[in-house]
Scaffold this active site. Sequence first.
Site, PDB file in Angstrom:
ATOM      1  N   HIS A 150      -3.759  -4.036  -5.629  1.00 53.70           N
ATOM      2  CA  HIS A 150      -2.370  -3.996  -5.926  1.00 53.70           C
ATOM      3  C   HIS A 150      -1.854  -5.404  -5.335  1.00 53.70           C
ATOM      4  O   HIS A 150      -1.967  -5.664  -4.276  1.00 53.70           O
ATOM      5  CB  HIS A 150      -1.495  -2.790  -5.390  1.00 53.70           C
TER       6      HIS A 150
ATOM      7  N   ASP B 164      -1.958  -6.291   2.787  1.00 57.54           N
ATOM      8  CA  ASP B 164      -2.067  -5.355   1.992  1.00 57.54           C
ATOM      9  C   ASP B 164      -1.095  -5.402   0.665  1.00 57.54           C
ATOM     10  O   ASP B 164       0.097  -5.717   0.799  1.00 57.54           O
ATOM     11  CB  ASP B 164      -1.177  -3.755   2.819  1.00 57.54           C
TER      12      ASP B 164
ATOM     13  N   GLU C 271       2.765  -0.851  -6.481  1.00 58.21           N
ATOM     14  CA  GLU C 271       2.109   0.111  -5.829  1.00 58.21           C
ATOM     15  C   GLU C 271       2.830   0.555  -4.763  1.00 58.21           C
ATOM     16  O   GLU C 271       2.933   1.823  -4.566  1.00 58.21           O
ATOM     17  CB  GLU C 271       0.733  -0.408  -5.379  1.00 58.21           C
ATOM     18  N   GLU C 272       3.521  -0.260  -4.019  1.00 53.96           N
ATOM     19  CA  GLU C 272       4.235   0.408  -2.843  1.00 53.96           C
ATOM     20  C   GLU C 272       5.374   1.104  -3.091  1.00 53.96           C
ATOM     21  O   GLU C 272       5.821   1.560  -2.062  1.00 53.96           O
ATOM     22  CB  GLU C 272       4.762  -0.942  -2.189  1.00 53.96           C
TER      23      GLU C 272
ATOM     24  N   ASP D 156      -8.322  -1.252  -1.517  1.00 51.07           N
ATOM     25  CA  ASP D 156      -6.921  -1.209  -0.699  1.00 51.07           C
ATOM     26  C   ASP D 156      -7.176  -1.664   0.670  1.00 51.07           C
ATOM     27  O   ASP D 156      -8.408  -1.718   0.880  1.00 51.07           O
ATOM     28  CB  ASP D 156      -6.166  -0.030  -1.153  1.00 51.07           C
TER      29      ASP D 156
ATOM     30  N   HIS E  45       1.578  -2.864   7.337  1.00 49.83           N
ATOM     31  CA  HIS E  45       2.902  -3.099   7.023  1.00 49.83           C
ATOM     32  C   HIS E  45       3.756  -3.774   8.041  1.00 49.83           C
ATOM     33  O   HIS E  45       4.936  -3.459   8.477  1.00 49.83           O
ATOM     34  CB  HIS E  45       3.741  -1.688   6.771  1.00 49.83           C
TER      35      HIS E  45
HETATM   36 ZN   LIG Z   1      -1.754  -0.957  -0.011  1.00 49.07          ZN
END
Ligand SMILES: [Zn+2]
Length: 341
Positions: free
Chosen positions: A62, A165, A197-198, A220, A305
């Site tokens: 993603h 990410d 995606e998030e 991922d 994150h």
């Molecule tokens: Zn991810």
Amino acid sequence: MDRELLKKFIETPSPVGREDELIKLVVESTKSLAEDYIYDNQGSVSVVYNKKAPFKVMLMAHADEISLVVNGYNPNGTLKVSKNGGVREKLYNGVKVKIITEKGYVNGVMGVVDKDKIEADDLFVDIGCFSSEEAKDIVPLGSYVIHDTSFMELQNNLFSGRALDDRLGVFVIQEAAKMALRLKAKAGIYATSSVGEENTGRGAYSSSSIIKPDLAIIVDVTYSSDYIGNPAKGDINIGKGGVICLGSLVNRKLNKLLEETAKELGLPIQYEVWPGRTSTDGDTINRTNDGTPTVLFSIPIRYMHSPVEVASFNDVDTMIVILAHFLAKLSSDIDLHPYRF
Ligand SMILES: [Zn+2]
């Protein structure tokens, strides 16, 4: 590995809802080899190789990153924000940010209300304005706010950056597809950079519905367990290889083939266990078409994150090689039904 290109992927802004710059970079960096591009109406792009092959393999990562989004203005000229993806509010204390607007980037610094449990309402962005009217003129409502951090190399072949990410995954799938071509892979390869995606998983659904792949390989990131307070699902270290997911969602036969490929190459792999949903595009793509057989091969990272996620060049390197050889083995001869023996 082209480290300069990797750095470019990581430094390019791509908040959920404004992934356009990274999608453009994917297209520009693959032009010399790609046979075609397939766009879905959400914004995802699939780079196509071996277009005429009837057996289709989708490689997916993603392109979007978590961010904040401007949702209002305070009378003193600071910006109110809400979360766009799985943001960790406390990490905004004392950081620099950039805001994406049609006229270019606007610099800002984060202010955080000083209390124990910080929520999105406690965050604000100071862009140097003195009134809400002034701020509104410069940063329109709905603008995206990302951390202003740059790519940085660390000791032991590690590196750090904002939102590895999953822009690191986007880099890995593009490089793996190109290497698979050099290995004379016969399957049709669709290297898809998905959007959204998030927060909604929408890009994965649309691209898979259009292309109807015979199987999908999701790349991922996942939690490593080599730092204090990690939430990892296994004993996972950065620098010790890509992580194969074990669980009910992944296709057992494909997983075994991926594992065998790594072993034949003498390259390291690690394992994690997610019994049900994996919190990746795999959860979405698995439900598309007739139940797309899926494997999940993840890049271990520290500090998920956060603006300073950390990964290893060694893992990126070995995962590209494993994926390329795996792709070269895939054909319609494989029985993908998990329980037909
Ligand atoms: Zn991810």
